[in-house]
Design a protein around this motif. Structure first.
Motif, PDB file in Angstrom:
ATOM      1  N   GLU A 132     -70.616  60.863  21.634  1.00 61.56           N
ATOM      2  CA  GLU A 132     -70.686  60.396  23.013  1.00 61.56           C
ATOM      3  C   GLU A 132     -70.428  61.340  24.208  1.00 61.56           C
ATOM      4  OE1 GLU A 132     -68.406  56.868  23.113  1.00 61.56           O
ATOM      5  OE2 GLU A 132     -69.506  55.752  21.459  1.00 61.56           O
ATOM      6  N   SER A 133     -70.620  60.950  25.353  1.00 62.85           N
ATOM      7  CA  SER A 133     -70.370  61.756  26.433  1.00 62.85           C
ATOM      8  C   SER A 133     -68.869  62.109  26.526  1.00 62.85           C
ATOM      9  CB  SER A 133     -70.733  61.286  27.777  1.00 62.85           C
ATOM     10  OG  SER A 133     -70.014  60.063  28.009  1.00 62.85           O
ATOM     11  N   ILE A 134     -68.070  61.336  26.269  1.00 62.25           N
ATOM     12  CA  ILE A 134     -66.580  61.281  25.951  1.00 62.25           C
ATOM     13  C   ILE A 134     -66.186  61.536  24.713  1.00 62.25           C
ATOM     14  CG2 ILE A 134     -64.195  60.652  26.653  1.00 62.25           C
ATOM     15  CD1 ILE A 134     -65.440  59.395  29.236  1.00 62.25           C
ATOM     16  N   ILE A 135     -65.716  62.278  23.991  1.00 61.98           N
ATOM     17  CA  ILE A 135     -65.365  62.307  22.676  1.00 61.98           C
ATOM     18  C   ILE A 135     -63.882  62.107  22.453  1.00 61.98           C
ATOM     19  CG2 ILE A 135     -65.269  63.888  20.563  1.00 61.98           C
ATOM     20  CD1 ILE A 135     -67.348  65.610  21.822  1.00 61.98           C
ATOM     21  N   GLU A 136     -63.510  61.083  21.734  1.00 64.59           N
ATOM     22  CA  GLU A 136     -62.118  60.809  21.375  1.00 64.59           C
ATOM     23  C   GLU A 136     -61.480  61.154  20.204  1.00 64.59           C
ATOM     24  OE1 GLU A 136     -61.315  56.587  22.617  1.00 64.59           O
ATOM     25  OE2 GLU A 136     -62.963  56.556  23.980  1.00 64.59           O
ATOM     26  N   ILE A 137     -60.205  61.634  19.985  1.00 65.05           N
ATOM     27  CA  ILE A 137     -59.697  61.881  18.772  1.00 65.05           C
ATOM     28  C   ILE A 137     -58.440  60.549  18.916  1.00 65.05           C
ATOM     29  CG2 ILE A 137     -58.333  63.337  17.257  1.00 65.05           C
ATOM     30  CD1 ILE A 137     -59.315  65.675  18.674  1.00 65.05           C
ATOM     31  N   SER A 138     -58.657  59.573  17.948  1.00 64.50           N
ATOM     32  CA  SER A 138     -57.737  58.469  17.982  1.00 64.50           C
ATOM     33  C   SER A 138     -56.538  58.985  17.163  1.00 64.50           C
ATOM     34  CB  SER A 138     -58.284  57.261  17.470  1.00 64.50           C
ATOM     35  OG  SER A 138     -58.906  57.668  16.081  1.00 64.50           O
ATOM     36  N   SER A 139     -56.646  60.080  16.328  1.00 61.48           N
ATOM     37  CA  SER A 139     -55.383  60.227  15.379  1.00 61.48           C
ATOM     38  C   SER A 139     -55.587  61.623  15.042  1.00 61.48           C
ATOM     39  CB  SER A 139     -55.559  59.211  14.170  1.00 61.48           C
ATOM     40  OG  SER A 139     -54.519  59.681  13.410  1.00 61.48           O
ATOM     41  N   VAL A 140     -54.622  62.386  15.242  1.00 60.95           N
ATOM     42  CA  VAL A 140     -54.636  63.659  14.922  1.00 60.95           C
ATOM     43  C   VAL A 140     -54.356  63.794  13.388  1.00 60.95           C
ATOM     44  CG1 VAL A 140     -53.371  65.907  15.159  1.00 60.95           C
ATOM     45  CG2 VAL A 140     -53.344  64.554  16.867  1.00 60.95           C
ATOM     46  N   GLN A 141     -53.984  62.908  12.780  1.00 66.59           N
ATOM     47  CA  GLN A 141     -53.885  62.980  11.322  1.00 66.59           C
ATOM     48  C   GLN A 141     -54.932  62.788  10.884  1.00 66.59           C
ATOM     49  OE1 GLN A 141     -51.539  61.487  13.275  1.00 66.59           O
ATOM     50  NE2 GLN A 141     -49.834  62.735  12.947  1.00 66.59           N
ATOM     51  N   ASN A 142     -55.727  61.646  10.960  1.00 71.06           N
ATOM     52  CA  ASN A 142     -57.165  61.491  10.594  1.00 71.06           C
ATOM     53  C   ASN A 142     -57.957  62.633  10.738  1.00 71.06           C
ATOM     54  OD1 ASN A 142     -56.791  58.905   9.676  1.00 71.06           O
ATOM     55  ND2 ASN A 142     -57.293  57.659  11.489  1.00 71.06           N
ATOM     56  N   ASN A 199     -50.060  70.744  13.954  1.00 71.53           N
ATOM     57  CA  ASN A 199     -48.949  70.756  14.637  1.00 71.53           C
ATOM     58  C   ASN A 199     -48.748  71.204  16.176  1.00 71.53           C
ATOM     59  OD1 ASN A 199     -47.377  69.804  12.452  1.00 71.53           O
ATOM     60  ND2 ASN A 199     -47.080  72.032  11.641  1.00 71.53           N
ATOM     61  N   ASP A 200     -49.560  72.068  16.415  1.00 68.84           N
ATOM     62  CA  ASP A 200     -49.964  72.419  17.818  1.00 68.84           C
ATOM     63  C   ASP A 200     -50.459  71.536  18.777  1.00 68.84           C
ATOM     64  OD1 ASP A 200     -48.726  75.036  17.142  1.00 68.84           O
ATOM     65  OD2 ASP A 200     -50.643  76.219  17.178  1.00 68.84           O
ATOM     66  N   ILE A 201     -51.452  70.766  18.178  1.00 68.51           N
ATOM     67  CA  ILE A 201     -52.049  69.898  19.031  1.00 68.51           C
ATOM     68  C   ILE A 201     -51.461  68.448  19.232  1.00 68.51           C
ATOM     69  CG2 ILE A 201     -54.036  68.333  19.113  1.00 68.51           C
ATOM     70  CD1 ILE A 201     -55.896  70.544  18.078  1.00 68.51           C
ATOM     71  N   GLU A 202     -50.508  68.016  18.143  1.00 70.20           N
ATOM     72  CA  GLU A 202     -49.781  66.879  18.335  1.00 70.20           C
ATOM     73  C   GLU A 202     -49.063  66.595  19.519  1.00 70.20           C
ATOM     74  OE1 GLU A 202     -47.276  63.881  15.056  1.00 70.20           O
ATOM     75  OE2 GLU A 202     -47.760  66.159  14.560  1.00 70.20           O
ATOM     76  N   PRO A 203     -48.259  67.752  19.700  1.00 69.64           N
ATOM     77  CA  PRO A 203     -47.483  67.528  21.129  1.00 69.64           C
ATOM     78  C   PRO A 203     -48.312  67.113  22.516  1.00 69.64           C
ATOM     79  CG  PRO A 203     -46.710  69.348  20.266  1.00 69.64           C
ATOM     80  CD  PRO A 203     -48.135  69.111  19.461  1.00 69.64           C
ATOM     81  N   VAL A 204     -49.659  67.387  22.455  1.00 62.99           N
ATOM     82  CA  VAL A 204     -50.543  66.936  23.545  1.00 62.99           C
ATOM     83  C   VAL A 204     -50.719  65.550  23.683  1.00 62.99           C
ATOM     84  CG1 VAL A 204     -52.863  67.470  24.512  1.00 62.99           C
ATOM     85  CG2 VAL A 204     -51.567  69.405  23.514  1.00 62.99           C
ATOM     86  N   PHE A 205     -51.142  65.120  22.502  1.00 59.07           N
ATOM     87  CA  PHE A 205     -51.346  63.593  22.397  1.00 59.07           C
ATOM     88  C   PHE A 205     -50.015  62.666  22.379  1.00 59.07           C
ATOM     89  CE2 PHE A 205     -54.718  65.415  20.028  1.00 59.07           C
ATOM     90  CZ  PHE A 205     -55.873  64.675  20.413  1.00 59.07           C
ATOM     91  N   THR A 206     -48.944  63.286  22.187  1.00 64.98           N
ATOM     92  CA  THR A 206     -47.731  62.582  22.343  1.00 64.98           C
ATOM     93  C   THR A 206     -47.408  62.602  23.973  1.00 64.98           C
ATOM     94  OG1 THR A 206     -46.918  63.475  20.249  1.00 64.98           O
ATOM     95  CG2 THR A 206     -45.171  62.460  21.631  1.00 64.98           C
ATOM     96  N   ASN A 222     -61.439  68.842  22.319  1.00 62.86           N
ATOM     97  CA  ASN A 222     -61.384  67.518  22.047  1.00 62.86           C
ATOM     98  C   ASN A 222     -59.704  66.849  22.534  1.00 62.86           C
ATOM     99  OD1 ASN A 222     -63.724  66.004  20.867  1.00 62.86           O
ATOM    100  ND2 ASN A 222     -63.489  68.178  19.558  1.00 62.86           N
ATOM    101  N   ALA A 223     -58.875  67.702  22.525  1.00 60.41           N
ATOM    102  CA  ALA A 223     -57.718  67.176  22.881  1.00 60.41           C
ATOM    103  C   ALA A 223     -57.575  67.318  24.418  1.00 60.41           C
ATOM    104  CB  ALA A 223     -56.634  68.210  22.323  1.00 60.41           C
TER     105      ALA A 223
END
Length: 916
Positions: free
Chosen positions: A496-506, A534-541, A589-590
């Motif tokens: 889609e035009s906006i890509i979402e990452i609902s879960s870093v682990q997934n 590990n590097d991306i997870e703090p961004v979502f938090t 994506n992040a």
């Protein structure tokens, strides 16, 4: 494998771009040059500063000042502040961020010639040297923190002769005068003379950071910012044997001496050795690599004999992090100070007035106001650069020009096919054929780069380090992950035009699955996946913590924190260069996910009321990031047309609020926003015209966007002179030329001149009615005589006029391409055209008095389907679906909603609904 020779290449043309802002006047000339990571800054005779983006070279901003002709200009390391000196000896400090503003001036050197400007490492101080030997410092923290009534500048020392060059590193200030060099400790406010032997003339000096692999473990660390805000006093001279001046083991000093000599000096000012380059310079000059009409000049002077050269180097710079660069009036020199040798020198330029260096690029200013950008490549790096930027023909020509050097380093059996092609045959080759021809050589050069390990600052040694060594391979090389990325995009992320990452682990687990299926081609392991996760997870938090009730102060802190985290994440690309594309996908994506969360959860009222530039700029960047698609620019920085559709953007209300913020303050920001999100021109154009700004300034951008709604607002208001501009722009668009610099857009494939004139007329009709639209149509036929109009627009005129005559303010669209027309849903549907013609003929034939057609009840071919099958006619009380009563007359529907048989109305002589 033997090392490849170095080459200075001029692949980038900047002169035309830099002169574009002053082409319209003969009065203004450029006077000085400075370059940073992101900017090129030019001073001028008008006293103004011209700010350009560096890569790609595009004009960004004119900063007007009135302190006199600019003689020197220097931007701070953090690129937030510019210092400039004028010919009257005035130093001005101008902030770029958060807003452009003149914040201080210094008169310490009034009526003296200022010769040097030099920033400290943390951008808090600017050191100034003049022709009398005076050195002063301007402390930014004084006037930005401590108060407006304190003097921001202070005299540090008065030396015996003119200051030639200033250089700063790790709290040490290096000063070179006409007669001596001095090393200054800016923390202890002491300085000492370097060596005992004097000289007389312009000789440069600079700090040289020792490569990491050569450094000792023990180093002295200076805390960043420890000298900020400290009031400076005059420096005191200490003796030659005194060692109080700080010593940094990772830094050396090189100081030019007469007759092509250099002193190598330790950080505490002790002369270690003297290097002699006079004999080494007895080599022929290396010509600049240029592509001229698809033919390179041959290097015919290789066997020419050159005598020794006795040169006084007036300025010293470090280039490519390991060589020294200097220039004279007519020569360029690149020297290796560690293993004393001449890398190359060149004598093609005359009357060089100024030069600056950033990374491996040299920027030159010539006395006739001509500018050049040269890049230092090894031969293999140059070939790879041309190949990976798809300049295949130029790449082939370069290989042939440097045939002798290549054959010394690479076996002829591997690349012999390149040299078996005649000149006239080469010009007939297609890009694909040249690419295949070059592929064996490219594979060899890639493997050569990857064989040499390099040591990172962290101490890690990267064995497969080719992509770290050359920037162009980071940007253009297509590695083995191409197929994998396609799989990731199709399986892990939504298209889609906006890509979402609902879960870093997934996401990470899916990537792991994909990578495992391609284990034969990839060498990623579990540690790499964990590092990415590990590097991306703090961004979502952080992103999930933002709430609509968050205060302004908390929002600002969130923005600063998220920027810091994103910077940390982007360092991924430096640690895993072979998998840069994978890291880039995850980072993007992040960013998008974080941006969408921010725009969703932060109150729009905060944007409307805040004056915090950090918050406003973040809203702007977020809105553009979410909505920008296929934005392209010419090399001059002007937008190009694309075939993008004009759709309503996500978070439209935020876009409107941004325009309201900037409409009275920054036209440039509004235009920037609209160029990247074209729909916003519809919102901005009305605000723009209310401000009574010059409409000519945005005509070209609006034509390029081609939005019928926007053009329907602008075009009817234009006068004859403005229409001449329109005609000129249309011709340029037909010729596929840039509307600003008028250069040919060779790479443009789509037809950018396809303006939908029918759509514009229809929009005028919707907005202002058929009469105004008809006047506009007649004007178009006069001003653009070769333009044809579809018959559908004339059909629309007829029916719209009928509706307006009866008080119904609607516009009818007969455009056959109207995507909203389906089946029998509208009287304009092409599917009922034949039926409509037949019915109209019958209607006309039925009535002796043709005037009844304009006043009587008739159906005009409309097909009505009642929602309630049991509905009845108020006259006869029979069902409206009675086929005998319907016949060919049909039914009449009144605005009140009541419906009659037309036959019944004629029989009862009704002209209006009798139920009211």
């Amino acid at each position: 494998m033997q090392e490849f020779p170095y080459i200075l290449s001029e692949c980038e043309e900047i002169n035309q771009v830099l002169h574009k802002p002053i082409n319209s006047t003969q009065r203004i000339k450029y006077t000085c040059l400075n370059v940073s990571q992101n900017y090129i800054i030019l001073g001028s005779t008008s006293g103004s500063i011209y700010l350009f983006n560096r890569e790609p070279c595009t004009f960004q901003q004119l900063i007007p000042l009135s302190e006199g002709i600019v003689s020197l200009v220097s931007i701070s390391p953090d690129e937030k502040t510019i210092a400039l000196a004028t010919t009257r000896g005035i130093v001005c400090i101008v902030t770029l961020k958060p807003t452009i503003k003149l914040v201080a001036t210094s008169n310490e050197h009034a009526y003296e010639k200022i010769t040097c400007l030099c920033w400290n490492d943390n951008s808090s101080e600017i050191y100034v040297g003049d022709g009398t030997g005076k050195v002063s410092v301007i402390i930014l923290s004084v006037f930005t923190v401590n108060g407006m009534f304190q003097s921001p500048s202070h005299i540090l020392m008065n030396l015996e002769s003119s200051i030639v060059q200033l250089n700063y590193s790790s709290s040490l200030l290096l000063i070179s005068t006409l007669t001596r060099c001095y090393i200054c400790d800016t923390i202890h406010e002491q300085y000492k003379q370097i060596g005992n032997k004097g000289r007389n003339g312009e000789f440069g000096a600079c700090f040289y950071k020792i490569p990491i692999e050569q450094q000792n473990v023990k180093t002295l660390t200076v805390k960043k910012g420890q000298d900020i805000g400290k009031k400076k006093s005059s420096f005191s001279l200490i003796s030659e044997n005194n060692s109080d001046v700080s010593e940094l083991n990772s830094i050396k000093i090189f100081c030019a001496r007469p007759s092509s000599r250099f002193w190598e000096i330790s950080a505490n000012g002790v002369v270690l050795k003297t290097h002699q380059f006079k004999e080494l310079l007895a080599i022929p000059p290396m010509k600049i690599h240029r592509i001229i009409k698809h033919e390179l000049e041959q290097r015919n002077n290789i066997n020419q004999t050159w005598t020794t050269q006795s040169i006084n180097f007036p300025q010293l710079f470090v280039i490519a992090s390991k060589y020294l660069f200097s220039y004279t009036l007519n020569g360029l020199y690149i020297l290796d100070p560690v293993n004393p040798n001449v890398v190359l020198w060149n004598n093609e330029f005359t009357n060089i007035t100024m030069a600056d260096v950033i990374d491996n690029k040299i920027y030159l200013m010539i006395s006739d106001n001509e500018f050049h950008c040269l890049t230092l490549y090894t031969l293999d790096e140059l070939i790879l650069h041309l190949y990976y930027t798809n300049q295949y023909y130029d790449c082939l020509e370069t290989c042939i020009t440097y045939k002798s050097q290549l054959l010394k380093l690479i076996n002829d059996q591997n690349i012999g096919d390149i040299y078996n092609i005649e000149t006239n045959q080469r010009q007939k080759l297609e890009n694909d054929e040249i690419s295949v021809l070059l592929q064996p050589l490219i594979s060899i050069l890639k493997s050569n780069l990857n064989l040499n390990p390099i040591k990172l600052e962290s101490g890690i040694v990267v064995v497969n380090a080719g992509n770290l060594k050359t920037k162009f391979t980071e940007d253009h090389q297509q590695n083995k992950l191409t197929i994998t990325h396609q799989q990731i995009s199709s399986s892990s992320f939504e298209s889609e035009s906006i890509i979402e990452i609902s879960s870093v682990q997934n996401t990470s687990s899916k990537i792991t699955d994909i990578l495992e299926t391609n284990s034969d081609d990839l060498s990623l392991n579990e540690n790499l996946i964990k590092k990415i996760q590990n590097d991306i997870e703090p961004v979502f938090t952080l992103s999930n913590n933002i709430k609509i009730s968050t205060s302004e102060k908390e929002v600002e802190k969130f923005i600063l924190d998220i920027r810091k985290e994103m910077d940390n994440v982007e360092s991924l690309q430096q640690t895993i260069p072979n998998y840069k594309d994978l890291a880039y996908d995850l980072i993007q994506n992040a960013k998008i996910n974080c941006t969408k969360t921010f725009l969703t959860n932060v109150s729009i009222e905060l944007l409307r009321t805040t004056m915090n530039t950090i918050i406003i700029d973040h809203f702007m960047g977020a809105f553009v990031l979410i909505n920008t698609i296929n934005y392209n620019e010419c090399t001059c920085g002007f937008p190009l047309a694309t075939d993008r559709q004009i759709n309503e953007p996500n978070f439209l209300e935020i876009g409107k609020a941004l325009l309201d913020k900037f409409v009275n303050k920054s036209t440039d920001k509004c235009i920037y926003l609209c160029n990247r999100v074209p729909y916003m021109w519809r919102e901005y154009i009305t605000l723009y015209m209310k401000q009574q700004y010059a409409i000519e300034d945005i005509l070209s951008q609006c034509l390029l966007i081609g939005d019928s709604v926007t053009l329907s607002i602008i075009l009817p208001t234009l006068d004859a002179n403005q229409w001449k501009l329109i005609t000129k722009y249309l011709k340029l668009m037909n010729d596929k030329k840039c509307l600003s610099c008028e250069q040919q857009l060779i790479t443009l494939t789509n037809n950018i001149s396809s303006i939908n004139w029918n759509g514009i007329i229809l929009e005028v009709m919707k907005k202002d009615g058929p009469d105004t639209a008809m006047v506009f149509l007649k004007k178009l036929e006069t001003l653009i005589p070769f333009q044809t109009f579809d018959k559908s627009i004339f059909q629309s005129f007829i029916f719209t006029k009928i509706l307006h005559h009866h008080g119904l303010q609607l516009a009818v669209d007969f455009n056959k391409c109207n995507s909203n027309v389906h089946g029998y849903n509208t009287m304009c549907s092409t599917k009922i055209k034949d039926q409509l013609i037949e019915v109209l003929k019958k209607d006309i034939a039925r009535f002796d008095n043709k005037n009844i057609l304009s006043t009587g009840a008739h159906h005009w071919g409309m097909r009505y389907k009642s929602k309630n099958k049991s509905s009845t006619c108020p006259c006869c009380t029979l069902s409206l679906q009675t086929s005998v009563l319907l016949d060919n007359n049909g039914i009449a529907i009144f605005p009140c909603g009541h419906t009659y048989h037309v036959v019944c109305m004629i029989e009862k002589k009704l002209s209006k609904c009798n139920l009211h």
